[in-house]
Design a protein around this motif. Structure first.
Motif, PDB file in Angstrom:
ATOM      1  N   ARG A 148     -66.805  10.382 -20.165  1.00 56.30           N
ATOM      2  CA  ARG A 148     -68.353  10.455 -20.900  1.00 56.30           C
ATOM      3  C   ARG A 148     -69.507   9.578 -20.096  1.00 56.30           C
ATOM      4  O   ARG A 148     -70.310   9.873 -20.672  1.00 56.30           O
ATOM      5  CB  ARG A 148     -67.561   8.602 -21.615  1.00 56.30           C
ATOM      6  CG  ARG A 148     -66.267   9.288 -22.857  1.00 56.30           C
ATOM      7  CD  ARG A 148     -66.393   7.641 -23.185  1.00 56.30           C
ATOM      8  NE  ARG A 148     -65.281   7.638 -24.174  1.00 56.30           N
ATOM      9  CZ  ARG A 148     -65.042   8.161 -25.135  1.00 56.30           C
ATOM     10  NH1 ARG A 148     -65.828   8.215 -26.226  1.00 56.30           N
ATOM     11  NH2 ARG A 148     -63.483   7.962 -25.933  1.00 56.30           N
ATOM     12  N   GLU A 149     -69.373   9.596 -19.062  1.00 55.83           N
ATOM     13  CA  GLU A 149     -70.224   9.278 -18.008  1.00 55.83           C
ATOM     14  C   GLU A 149     -71.071  10.773 -17.568  1.00 55.83           C
ATOM     15  O   GLU A 149     -71.858  10.889 -17.328  1.00 55.83           O
ATOM     16  CB  GLU A 149     -70.217   8.492 -16.438  1.00 55.83           C
ATOM     17  CG  GLU A 149     -69.621   7.273 -17.555  1.00 55.83           C
ATOM     18  CD  GLU A 149     -69.672   6.190 -16.098  1.00 55.83           C
ATOM     19  OE1 GLU A 149     -69.697   6.632 -14.981  1.00 55.83           O
ATOM     20  OE2 GLU A 149     -69.835   5.341 -16.117  1.00 55.83           O
ATOM     21  N   LEU A 150     -70.367  12.095 -17.754  1.00 55.63           N
ATOM     22  CA  LEU A 150     -70.723  13.346 -17.416  1.00 55.63           C
ATOM     23  C   LEU A 150     -71.723  13.487 -18.537  1.00 55.63           C
ATOM     24  O   LEU A 150     -72.369  14.287 -18.333  1.00 55.63           O
ATOM     25  CB  LEU A 150     -69.422  14.204 -17.704  1.00 55.63           C
ATOM     26  CG  LEU A 150     -68.623  14.413 -16.341  1.00 55.63           C
ATOM     27  CD1 LEU A 150     -67.426  14.908 -15.764  1.00 55.63           C
ATOM     28  CD2 LEU A 150     -69.492  13.884 -14.559  1.00 55.63           C
ATOM     29  N   GLY A 151     -71.186  13.028 -19.869  1.00 51.63           N
ATOM     30  CA  GLY A 151     -72.756  13.565 -20.851  1.00 51.63           C
ATOM     31  C   GLY A 151     -72.656  14.266 -21.772  1.00 51.63           C
ATOM     32  O   GLY A 151     -71.064  15.244 -22.019  1.00 51.63           O
ATOM     33  N   PRO A 152     -73.428  15.644 -22.485  1.00 50.71           N
ATOM     34  CA  PRO A 152     -73.010  16.473 -23.687  1.00 50.71           C
ATOM     35  C   PRO A 152     -72.230  18.066 -22.205  1.00 50.71           C
ATOM     36  O   PRO A 152     -72.936  18.285 -21.401  1.00 50.71           O
ATOM     37  CB  PRO A 152     -74.314  17.346 -23.572  1.00 50.71           C
ATOM     38  CG  PRO A 152     -75.467  16.154 -23.316  1.00 50.71           C
ATOM     39  CD  PRO A 152     -74.858  14.627 -22.601  1.00 50.71           C
ATOM     40  N   GLY A 153     -72.192  18.948 -23.113  1.00 49.85           N
ATOM     41  CA  GLY A 153     -72.017  19.855 -22.950  1.00 49.85           C
ATOM     42  C   GLY A 153     -69.840  20.452 -21.809  1.00 49.85           C
ATOM     43  O   GLY A 153     -69.303  20.981 -21.816  1.00 49.85           O
ATOM     44  N   LEU A 154     -69.124  19.114 -22.381  1.00 51.66           N
ATOM     45  CA  LEU A 154     -68.170  19.817 -22.645  1.00 51.66           C
ATOM     46  C   LEU A 154     -67.421  19.020 -23.540  1.00 51.66           C
ATOM     47  O   LEU A 154     -65.996  18.575 -23.642  1.00 51.66           O
ATOM     48  CB  LEU A 154     -67.546  17.755 -21.337  1.00 51.66           C
ATOM     49  CG  LEU A 154     -68.378  17.736 -20.297  1.00 51.66           C
ATOM     50  CD1 LEU A 154     -68.241  16.286 -19.339  1.00 51.66           C
ATOM     51  CD2 LEU A 154     -67.483  19.005 -19.227  1.00 51.66           C
ATOM     52  N   GLU A 155     -67.617  19.239 -24.835  1.00 54.21           N
ATOM     53  CA  GLU A 155     -67.557  18.933 -26.364  1.00 54.21           C
ATOM     54  C   GLU A 155     -66.527  20.012 -26.331  1.00 54.21           C
ATOM     55  O   GLU A 155     -65.292  19.539 -26.921  1.00 54.21           O
ATOM     56  CB  GLU A 155     -67.694  19.500 -26.946  1.00 54.21           C
ATOM     57  CG  GLU A 155     -69.119  18.679 -27.165  1.00 54.21           C
ATOM     58  CD  GLU A 155     -70.255  18.427 -26.423  1.00 54.21           C
ATOM     59  OE1 GLU A 155     -71.264  17.924 -26.297  1.00 54.21           O
ATOM     60  OE2 GLU A 155     -70.125  19.327 -25.704  1.00 54.21           O
ATOM     61  N   PRO A 156     -66.232  21.257 -25.637  1.00 54.79           N
ATOM     62  CA  PRO A 156     -64.318  22.455 -25.941  1.00 54.79           C
ATOM     63  C   PRO A 156     -63.536  21.670 -25.417  1.00 54.79           C
ATOM     64  O   PRO A 156     -62.506  22.911 -25.472  1.00 54.79           O
ATOM     65  CB  PRO A 156     -65.644  23.756 -25.690  1.00 54.79           C
ATOM     66  CG  PRO A 156     -66.364  23.926 -25.437  1.00 54.79           C
ATOM     67  CD  PRO A 156     -66.843  21.865 -25.126  1.00 54.79           C
ATOM     68  N   LEU A 157     -63.808  20.896 -24.381  1.00 54.29           N
ATOM     69  CA  LEU A 157     -62.669  20.420 -23.163  1.00 54.29           C
ATOM     70  C   LEU A 157     -62.078  19.126 -23.832  1.00 54.29           C
ATOM     71  O   LEU A 157     -61.621  18.149 -23.349  1.00 54.29           O
ATOM     72  CB  LEU A 157     -62.541  20.290 -21.770  1.00 54.29           C
ATOM     73  CG  LEU A 157     -63.352  21.315 -21.222  1.00 54.29           C
ATOM     74  CD1 LEU A 157     -63.732  21.217 -19.750  1.00 54.29           C
ATOM     75  CD2 LEU A 157     -62.686  23.084 -20.975  1.00 54.29           C
ATOM     76  N   SER A 158     -62.614  17.874 -24.672  1.00 57.66           N
ATOM     77  CA  SER A 158     -62.667  17.179 -25.312  1.00 57.66           C
ATOM     78  C   SER A 158     -62.095  16.874 -26.825  1.00 57.66           C
ATOM     79  O   SER A 158     -62.867  18.053 -27.239  1.00 57.66           O
ATOM     80  CB  SER A 158     -64.180  16.784 -24.960  1.00 57.66           C
ATOM     81  OG  SER A 158     -64.933  16.440 -23.861  1.00 57.66           O
ATOM     82  N   GLY A 159     -62.118  15.687 -27.255  1.00 57.11           N
ATOM     83  CA  GLY A 159     -61.261  15.720 -28.865  1.00 57.11           C
ATOM     84  C   GLY A 159     -62.222  14.749 -29.312  1.00 57.11           C
ATOM     85  O   GLY A 159     -63.606  14.791 -29.157  1.00 57.11           O
ATOM     86  N   PRO A 160     -61.640  14.815 -30.727  1.00 58.19           N
ATOM     87  CA  PRO A 160     -63.065  14.394 -31.720  1.00 58.19           C
ATOM     88  C   PRO A 160     -63.897  12.783 -31.154  1.00 58.19           C
ATOM     89  O   PRO A 160     -65.065  13.249 -31.548  1.00 58.19           O
ATOM     90  CB  PRO A 160     -62.823  14.184 -32.497  1.00 58.19           C
ATOM     91  CG  PRO A 160     -61.407  14.725 -32.752  1.00 58.19           C
ATOM     92  CD  PRO A 160     -60.815  14.768 -31.183  1.00 58.19           C
ATOM     93  N   GLY A 161     -63.134  12.266 -30.127  1.00 59.93           N
ATOM     94  CA  GLY A 161     -63.916  11.155 -29.843  1.00 59.93           C
ATOM     95  C   GLY A 161     -64.716  10.709 -28.809  1.00 59.93           C
ATOM     96  O   GLY A 161     -65.021  10.116 -28.283  1.00 59.93           O
TER      97      GLY A 161
END
Length: 428
Positions: free
Chosen positions: A17-30
């Motif tokens: 989470r501390e990495l910030g945006p740009g990781l949405e394709p590798l992340s869950g809804p939360g």
């Protein structure tokens, strides 16, 4: 002190989470990393516990936790590039009409490799992705669920395979080994004795596995544990059928599965390395014989590990009932499990049920019969090894398999409890 140690899963979530945006394709809804992101990218490619064994544990002390978070932070640019590459791969997959396989299993690690080589996707990224997709399609060849569906969808082939299953089932041979003696040897191995090879040589796995065919009232050492250890929902395992479909959400017990379900699970579990598997016709042909073998396994060493696992499962005591643990292995596993917060909460619920009830009550009840989850997961691991002709060669390797399954079951139960608690908090 152990009180200051933190779960590795929680550290991964925080660092991600501390990495910030740009990781949405590798992340869950939360916003947390997907399970496959952790399993296929973060642990093997970023943390690399094989090179940093001090970071391999479930709980990390402050110094280890700091190093763990530092490694993920350093990998931030590459992880964001990996996420971008995964988006490119999904678009290319759709454009090429590919539907077989799980994209995360198939492409996550390839996307990380491309991110390491190119950074963010360049102008010609779509062509690079299509080239990799073509290579993957050639490597997995006839090792897809769709190939399995087509192979077993032929009515003539179905009839042929069903006839062979019936014949092999009728010709099953029960080894002459003494079942009680085999289980007693298993207890000795679990208590540290070096009799593993003796069990393999004496075909103890075959003796116990074939005894399940007639419900021999196996003396597992716990009256509450059925002879079949939860490997079947029937009093004795039924004769395998061919089948024509499978659902991961409603998979039967291991010894109740059809040929389709048995091969389907292996194709799904191996989607990131399918090139190691035989093609579907050979997989199916091998599974015909395997499904009619003791414990549904061909390798004798794997059957012996199943016997060891049965002995361990019968004495699992996550709720701390006070029953004396029969072996050193039981004591080690039970101590670890009884310290789990999820087990502690479940133990409280057995005496003072949670007024919320629902899923938490179900999860607490699961710990009253932990042997079912343990033996089913152990069987799946051993079946995967059997398909690859990968025996368990010695007592130490057997211990690693048994302990690995115990950790996996604990972590799975922990995750279920956390999910139920989050759901309750969200509904409050």
């Amino acid at each position: 002190m152990s009180d200051h140690r933190r779960p590795r899963a929680a550290l991964a979530d925080l660092a991600w989470r501390e990495l910030g945006p740009g990781l949405e394709p590798l992340s869950g809804p939360g916003g947390a990393p997907l399970t496959r992101t952790v399993k296929l990218i973060l642990v093997p490619l970023v943390i690399r516990p094989s090179l940093r064994p001090e970071l391999a544990g479930d709980l990390l002390d402050p110094e280890q936790a700091a190093r763990f978070g530092e490694l993920i932070a350093q990998a931030g640019p590459r992880l964001r590039a990996t996420a971008s590459w995964f988006t490119v791969f999904k678009r290319a997959r759709r454009a090429m009409g590919i539907v077989a396989g799980n994209p995360q299993d198939l492409y996550f690690q390839r996307c990380y490799e491309l991110a390491a080589e190119h950074g963010q996707p360049p102008a010609h990224a779509a062509e690079l992705a299509k080239e990799v997709l073509r290579e993957l399609a050639e490597s997995v060849g006839g090792r897809t669920v769709e190939a399995l569906r087509q192979h077993l969808g032929d009515l003539e082939r179905q009839a042929e395979l069903d006839g062979e299953l019936a014949e092999r089932w009728a010709r099953r041979r029960r080894p002459a080994g003494a079942v009680t003696a085999a289980i007693e040897l298993a207890v000795q191995v679990l208590d540290g004795a070096d009799t593993y090879e003796q069990m393999v040589d004496a075909e103890c796995g075959s003796a116990v596995g074939s005894a399940l065919w007639t419900d021999a009232n196996l003396p597992w050492g716990n009256e509450g544990v059925p002879s079949h250890l939860g490997l079947t929902a029937e009093p004795t395992p039924p004769r395998p059928l061919v089948g024509d479909g499978a659902s991961t959400a409603a998979m039967p017990a291991p010894l109740d599965r059809t040929l389709f379900e048995r091969v389907f699970v292996e194709l799904q579990a191996s989607s990131a390395r399918r090139e190691e598997l035989p093609e579907v016709p050979q997989l199916v042909r091998s599974e015909v014989g395997r499904s009619c073998a003791p414990f549904g396994l061909d390798g004798e060493s794997l059957r012996v590990v199943m016997v060891l696992g049965g002995g361990l499962a019968a004495g699992l005591d996550p709720l701390g009932s006070g029953t004396a643990a029969p072996t050193a292995t039981h004591r080690a596993v039970n101590r670890r499990w009884q310290r789990e917060a999820s087990a502690l909460r479940a133990r409280r619920m057995t005496t003072s049920p949670d007024p919320a009830g629902g899923q938490l009550a179900v999860l607490a009840e699961e710990l009253r019969s932990p042997w079912a989850a343990y033996t089913r997961r152990l069987w799946v691991r051993l079946h995967g090894r059997d398909v690859r002709a990968d025996p368990v060669t010695d007592r130490e390797q057997a211990r690693e398999v048994l302990d690995g399954v115990a950790r996996s079951v604990m972590m799975d139960h922990r995750a279920k409890v956390r999910s139920a608690l989050r759901a309750l908090a969200g509904g409050a």
